[in-house]
Design a protein around this motif. Structure first.
Motif, PDB file in Angstrom:
ATOM      1  N   THR A  15      59.572  -0.262  28.734  1.00 42.85           N
ATOM      2  CA  THR A  15      60.798  -0.865  28.187  1.00 42.85           C
ATOM      3  C   THR A  15      61.065  -0.344  26.785  1.00 42.85           C
ATOM      4  O   THR A  15      62.218  -0.120  26.414  1.00 42.85           O
ATOM      5  N   ILE A  16      59.998  -0.147  26.032  1.00 43.22           N
ATOM      6  CA  ILE A  16      60.182   0.380  24.676  1.00 43.22           C
ATOM      7  C   ILE A  16      60.708   1.810  24.749  1.00 43.22           C
ATOM      8  O   ILE A  16      61.645   2.188  24.028  1.00 43.22           O
ATOM      9  N   SER A  19      64.443   1.670  25.886  1.00 45.86           N
ATOM     10  CA  SER A  19      65.398   1.098  24.934  1.00 45.86           C
ATOM     11  C   SER A  19      65.508   1.975  23.690  1.00 45.86           C
ATOM     12  O   SER A  19      66.590   2.166  23.142  1.00 45.86           O
ATOM     13  N   ARG A  22      67.577   4.948  24.362  1.00 42.02           N
ATOM     14  CA  ARG A  22      69.001   4.621  24.360  1.00 42.02           C
ATOM     15  C   ARG A  22      69.552   4.615  22.939  1.00 42.02           C
ATOM     16  O   ARG A  22      70.598   5.199  22.654  1.00 42.02           O
ATOM     17  N   VAL A  23      68.837   3.947  22.031  1.00 37.62           N
ATOM     18  CA  VAL A  23      69.313   3.862  20.645  1.00 37.62           C
ATOM     19  C   VAL A  23      69.440   5.267  20.059  1.00 37.62           C
ATOM     20  O   VAL A  23      70.452   5.610  19.437  1.00 37.62           O
ATOM     21  N   ALA A  26      72.203   7.342  21.584  1.00 37.03           N
ATOM     22  CA  ALA A  26      73.501   6.844  21.120  1.00 37.03           C
ATOM     23  C   ALA A  26      73.722   7.215  19.656  1.00 37.03           C
ATOM     24  O   ALA A  26      74.855   7.292  19.212  1.00 37.03           O
ATOM     25  N   PRO A 106      59.143  -5.455  16.188  1.00 34.51           N
ATOM     26  CA  PRO A 106      60.309  -4.706  16.664  1.00 34.51           C
ATOM     27  C   PRO A 106      60.935  -3.901  15.527  1.00 34.51           C
ATOM     28  O   PRO A 106      61.059  -4.404  14.423  1.00 34.51           O
ATOM     29  N   VAL A 107      61.366  -2.681  15.872  1.00 32.52           N
ATOM     30  CA  VAL A 107      61.894  -1.771  14.845  1.00 32.52           C
ATOM     31  C   VAL A 107      63.417  -1.893  14.800  1.00 32.52           C
ATOM     32  O   VAL A 107      64.089  -1.728  15.813  1.00 32.52           O
ATOM     33  N   ARG A 109      67.199  -0.729  13.877  1.00 36.41           N
ATOM     34  CA  ARG A 109      67.774   0.615  14.007  1.00 36.41           C
ATOM     35  C   ARG A 109      67.889   1.299  12.638  1.00 36.41           C
ATOM     36  O   ARG A 109      67.568   2.473  12.506  1.00 36.41           O
TER      37      ARG A 109
ATOM     38  N   ASN B 453      55.997  -9.247  20.780  1.00 34.65           N
ATOM     39  CA  ASN B 453      56.710  -8.204  20.045  1.00 34.65           C
ATOM     40  C   ASN B 453      57.219  -7.086  20.940  1.00 34.65           C
ATOM     41  O   ASN B 453      58.280  -6.530  20.681  1.00 34.65           O
ATOM     42  N   GLN B 454      56.459  -6.771  21.965  1.00 35.47           N
ATOM     43  CA  GLN B 454      56.922  -5.686  22.839  1.00 35.47           C
ATOM     44  C   GLN B 454      58.269  -6.017  23.464  1.00 35.47           C
ATOM     45  O   GLN B 454      59.211  -5.262  23.302  1.00 35.47           O
ATOM     46  N   GLY B 457      60.976  -6.198  20.773  1.00 37.12           N
ATOM     47  CA  GLY B 457      61.349  -4.872  20.283  1.00 37.12           C
ATOM     48  C   GLY B 457      62.300  -4.195  21.247  1.00 37.12           C
ATOM     49  O   GLY B 457      63.316  -3.607  20.844  1.00 37.12           O
ATOM     50  N   ALA B 458      61.986  -4.311  22.535  1.00 35.08           N
ATOM     51  CA  ALA B 458      62.845  -3.681  23.538  1.00 35.08           C
ATOM     52  C   ALA B 458      64.224  -4.331  23.539  1.00 35.08           C
ATOM     53  O   ALA B 458      65.242  -3.639  23.638  1.00 35.08           O
ATOM     54  N   LEU B 460      65.715  -5.810  21.033  1.00 32.13           N
ATOM     55  CA  LEU B 460      66.430  -5.392  19.815  1.00 32.13           C
ATOM     56  C   LEU B 460      66.996  -3.988  19.996  1.00 32.13           C
ATOM     57  O   LEU B 460      68.183  -3.745  19.756  1.00 32.13           O
ATOM     58  N   ASN B 461      66.143  -3.078  20.469  1.00 27.51           N
ATOM     59  CA  ASN B 461      66.601  -1.707  20.665  1.00 27.51           C
ATOM     60  C   ASN B 461      67.772  -1.648  21.630  1.00 27.51           C
ATOM     61  O   ASN B 461      68.766  -0.971  21.374  1.00 27.51           O
ATOM     62  N   ASN B 462      67.627  -2.379  22.727  1.00 26.22           N
ATOM     63  CA  ASN B 462      68.681  -2.349  23.745  1.00 26.22           C
ATOM     64  C   ASN B 462      69.982  -2.896  23.191  1.00 26.22           C
ATOM     65  O   ASN B 462      71.058  -2.346  23.434  1.00 26.22           O
ATOM     66  N   GLU B 464      70.984  -2.989  20.117  1.00 24.18           N
ATOM     67  CA  GLU B 464      71.563  -2.056  19.145  1.00 24.18           C
ATOM     68  C   GLU B 464      72.183  -0.853  19.835  1.00 24.18           C
ATOM     69  O   GLU B 464      73.269  -0.389  19.461  1.00 24.18           O
ATOM     70  N   ALA B 465      71.501  -0.386  20.881  1.00 25.60           N
ATOM     71  CA  ALA B 465      72.066   0.730  21.640  1.00 25.60           C
ATOM     72  C   ALA B 465      73.400   0.331  22.246  1.00 25.60           C
ATOM     73  O   ALA B 465      74.375   1.094  22.201  1.00 25.60           O
TER      74      ALA B 465
END
Lengths: 215, 679
Positions: A15-16, A19, A22-23, A26, A106-107, A109, B453-454, B457-458, B460-462, B464-465
């Protein structure tokens, strides 16, 4: 296509990977994802500008292991570490070993893109430097045996007369060789030639020996 | 043993000899039969008191004694042997018949024993009557071949009188004399003495003419009150002795030609005297047996009651009896003490009892009572009562519904028992288990990071994308939809993780359910995955497929598993990385139990420490508390399982536990055990 920087994502969590790809896609990068360090090492990496987003904790070889393996490569790609659980000793180790950044999941953007930008900047710097070196090396390789002898003595600060005496040739011949060296090495001045020699020198004789491979 | 029997045989022989002599003295002048034949009674008593394998010796002993006693006789030898055969047949037949039915020692204190003895004696005597020498000879000598029934009757009555009136006396004296004399004090002797005096006096009055009363036939009833007295106060032993006395007195009178039986004391007929004895025997012996039975039953009931009372008092248990119609409860003093209430005549209304129950529990108690009344018969509940003292007092109540013929509940009876101590201990144990579980979870430092967190994190990334994609001129709807689906999936994953962690953090009592062991372990491995990754330990799963379910508490079993996994990870911390492995396996063992093993490749356990490893506060870790394994053991044991540790052949240690497979039968057993534990 070629102008896009390639970001290599290495994370065991699917999933990481998805996702994050994708970021980055994009955001105008080309993301390539690998589930393990091994798969990244196996993949053929082109010469495009890029950086690595690396999960520290993975089953099998860890992020730090991969960092060590990559450091031995000809072109070390800048590495941004990611972790779900950061601890200080580990991030210190990573940074010492040359990591660009250390991000905690979580990172966000913005943080991610900032880190990537700085990593790419460092990458292009490295690349430029490497290109320059490669250019000088090629120039050096184009010198004849006699020209190299002249080159070594010139940068050592010897006068034409001294060189001629050492090589047992006429001073005029040395002058001609010297002009040839200046041209082949595309050095404008003696100072420039000495600088090039200094940059080449740490690997100078080694580079000469490695020539068959490097060439 | 054998020596005792020889002495018995000798004593028997002597007694038999004198009994034959006595019998001879009781012969009618010109009759072939004695009025009573006591030697048979002696022989029968001996047979009834010994094992069957000894009978032959008694029969053999009879021969010389009989010959000796009969020696100066006008009878020919064959006739004496015939007599011996008759005696052996009567007694052997009676004893054999009695022993068919009654195996134990014979006393005459139950109606059943008396009936068996009487029927056996009558049957054997009547049958043997047909081979009496006099009877057989009368047939042979008569010209018409018609038997002389008088001979038969005389023989039968003579033997029956001996068996019925003599044998019980002999048996009871031999078996009980010691007990009588040991137990008797002077005060106790008074009543039998009075009885004996009364009996003898009345007997003398009835059977002797020298008393001055004269011959009054109705006087034969004079001993009756004393016989009845004996029956009611001294049972069959009293009656048989009294009857024996009456017999002796009446015989004594008759032999001297006195008393009411003299008229019939003719050469041909002693019938009326024998009938008199037998009527008394048939009337009074059963009365005595019945009285005795009643007394024994009452004593037993009283003893039971006393025992129950003592047991209840010792267990601090109070009884109660709820009459459904009147809605009133009769309860014991102990019950009232438990509730801290007093009541008039030990009766209390249900309302006032309920008002003493803790309001939080009152409803549950009412529901359980209603359920018991409507559905089943058994009722069990634990509740708190209001108390002025410190802390709640816990009472356990158990009861049973009694129904009338129409199956309507009539009464409910049961017991109260204070279980405050048990509850406190239970709570303390629960706290300890919980604290230990929190400690285990606390050690899983990377768990939250990895589990939460995993997915976050996913997500959040999704998100934002998706935002970036939405800003682009042609938003790719398909991809955004896919992103949203992924976000949803990760959200579910995160909340699952939170549920898993929360369930481990909660404090709650053990609840047994049907569990899939592999699934339970997989859940735990998920929780420990982050830490395994952080500590670079590879966890290898070796699950047996298609394992049967177990009966257990998921959280408590997970606590045990986490404990074993964390210990295992500690054990392999010093092992170089590629070999840093834990193997967790499930299997079924030879007796069909499910077995879980966590094997490490660390340094193993010192052999001298192995036996202590599950002890409370025993630890080999520098900062360990020594709680984990001892609590793991108590958890596994409350699952009816077993936990153990052993060193591996190739280094490292293996911790294993086994659990019985789930079965309804086991579930019932465990429930009943739980009930048992409450009382």
């Amino acid at each position: 296509m070629t102008s896009k920087a390639v970001i290599h994502i290495i994370d065991d969590e699917e999933t990481i990977r998805t996702s994050m790809s994708r970021v980055l896609n994009a955001s105008g990068y080309e993301a390539r994802a690998y589930p393990t360090a091994g798969e990244f090492l196996m993949a053929s990496i082109g010469d495009e500008p890029g950086c690595i987003l690396l999960d520290v904790r993975m089953p099998g070889p860890s992020g730090l292991d991969l960092q060590q393996a990559l450091a031995k490569r000809e072109r070390p790609m800048p590495i941004i570490f990611m972790t779900g659980y950061g601890d200080i000793p580990m991030s210190v180790n990573a940074m010492k070993a040359g990591a660009v950044d250390f991000l905690t999941k979580p990172v966000k953007r913005t943080a991610l893109l900032l880190a990537i930008e700085s990593a790419l900047a460092r990458d292009s710097q490295t690349r430029n430097h490497r290109d320059q070196m490669r250019h000088w090396q090629e120039c050096f390789n184009s010198l004849t045996a006699r020209e190299r002898q002249v080159f070594e003595r010139v940068v050592a600060g010897k006068l034409n007369k001294q060189i001629a005496a050492e090589l047992g040739t006429a001073e005029r011949t040395v002058k001609a060789h010297r002009a040839q060296v200046m041209e082949k090495m595309s050095a404008g001045s003696l100072a420039e030639l000495v600088h090039i020699s200094d940059r080449l020198n740490p690997i100078g004789s080694a580079a000469a020996q490695q020539r068959p491979e490097a060439g | 043993m054998a020596r005792d029997y020889y002495l018995t045989l000798i004593a028997f022989g002597v007694a038999y000899y004198f009994a034959v002599l006595l019998g001879k003295a009781l012969y009618f002048p010109s009759s072939t039969f004695a009025i009573i034949w006591p030697s048979n009674a002696i022989l029968l008593a001996a047979l009834l008191m010994t094992e069957r394998r000894w009978w032959k010796f008694f029969f053999l002993a009879v021969v010389p004694m009989h010959l000796a006693a009969m020696a100066p006789s006008h009878y020919p030898l064959w006739r004496i042997f015939w007599q011996i055969a008759i005696n052996v047949s009567v007694t052997g037949g009676t004893a054999g018949l009695v022993r068919l039915v009654i195996k134990g020692p014979l006393d005459f204190d139950s109606l059943w024993q008396w009936c068996c003895f009487t029927v056996a004696g009558a049957t054997a005597t009547c049958l043997v009557g047909f081979i009496l020498p006099g009877f057989v000879l009368s047939i042979l000598q008569s010209k018409t071949g018609a038997p002389d029934w008088t001979v038969w009757r005389q023989g039968v009555l003579s033997n029956i009188s001996a068996i019925f009136l003599f044998t019980p006396v002999v048996i009871l004296w031999v078996t009980r004399a010691k007990a009588w004399f040991c137990a008797m004090s002077w005060r106790h002797l008074l009543e039998p003495c009075l009885l004996a005096i009364g009996l003898i006096t009345s007997g003398l009055l009835a059977f002797s003419e020298r008393s001055g009363v004269g011959l009054v036939p109705a006087l034969v009833f004079l001993p009756l009150p004393f016989l009845i007295w004996a029956a009611f106060r001294f049972g069959s032993a009293g009656v048989s002795n009294a009857l024996f006395g009456v017999m002796v007195l009446s015989l004594f009178g008759a032999m001297r030609g006195e008393g009411p039986f003299v008229n019939s004391f003719s050469a041909t007929n002693a019938l009326s005297m024998q009938l008199y004895w037998l009527v008394l025997y048939f009337t009074l012996m059963p009365v005595a047996a019945l009285v005795r039975e009643r007394v024994l039953a009452q004593t037993a009931a009283h003893r039971d009651e006393e025992r129950l009372r003592l047991a209840l008092a010792a267990a601090a248990m109070g009884t109660w009896d709820w009459d459904v119609a009147s809605d009133k409860i009769t309860w014991s003093a102990e019950s009232q003490r438990l509730f801290g209430m007093t009541s008039v005549n030990n009766v209390v209304t249900r309302e006032s009892l309920m008002s003493h129950i803790h309001p939080d529990d009152a409803n549950a108690v009412l529901m359980a009572m209603k359920h018991a009344l409507n559905r089943k018969t058994y009722y069990e509940q634990e509740f708190r009562i209001r108390s002025a003292g410190t802390g709640p007092r816990w009472i356990s109540v158990r009861g049973e519904v009694l129904r009338d013929e129409a199956n309507k509940p009539k009464r409910m009876i049961g017991v109260f028992l204070e279980i405050s101590d048990r509850k406190r201990a239970e709570e303390a144990r629960q706290n300890l288990v919980h604290a230990s579980r929190l400690a285990v979870v606390g050690e899983l430092t990377a768990m939250v990071a990895h589990e939460i967190n995993q997915p976050l994190g996913a997500i959040l990334n999704n998100a934002e994308a998706a935002e970036i994609l939405l800003d682009s001129p042609q938003a790719p709807v398909g991809e955004i939809r896919q992103i949203l689906a992924d976000i949803r999936k990760d959200d579910v994953r995160a909340s699952e993780a939170i549920r898993r962690i929360r369930s481990l953090l909660q404090k709650r009592p053990m609840e047994m359910h049907r569990l899939d062991l592999n699934e339970t372990i997989a859940d735990v491995l998920q929780l420990a995955a982050g830490d395994a990754l952080r500590r670079r330990v590879q966890i290898v799963k070796q699950f047996a497929p298609e394992l049967p379910a177990v009966r257990g508490d998921r959280v408590h079993l997970q606590q045990v598993l986490l404990n074993l996994l964390l210990n295992g990870m500690d054990a392999v911390a010093g092992v170089p990385e590629p070999k840093r492995q834990l193997v967790i396996s499930t299997s079924r063992n030879v007796i069909g139990d499910l077995q879980v093993a966590v094997a490490d490749c660390g340094h193993g356990i010192a052999q001298d420490k192995l036996p202590q490893i599950f002890e409370l506060f025993f630890t080999t870790k520098r900062d360990g508390m020594g709680l984990g394994l001892s609590i793991a053991q108590s958890i596994i044991e409350s699952h009816h399982g077993r936990i153990w540790a052993e060193n591996n052949n190739l280094g490292g240690a293996t911790f294993s536990f086994s659990l019985p497979p789930y079965s309804n039968r086991l579930a019932d057993e465990l429930t009943s055990e739980k009930h048992g534990a409450i009382v």
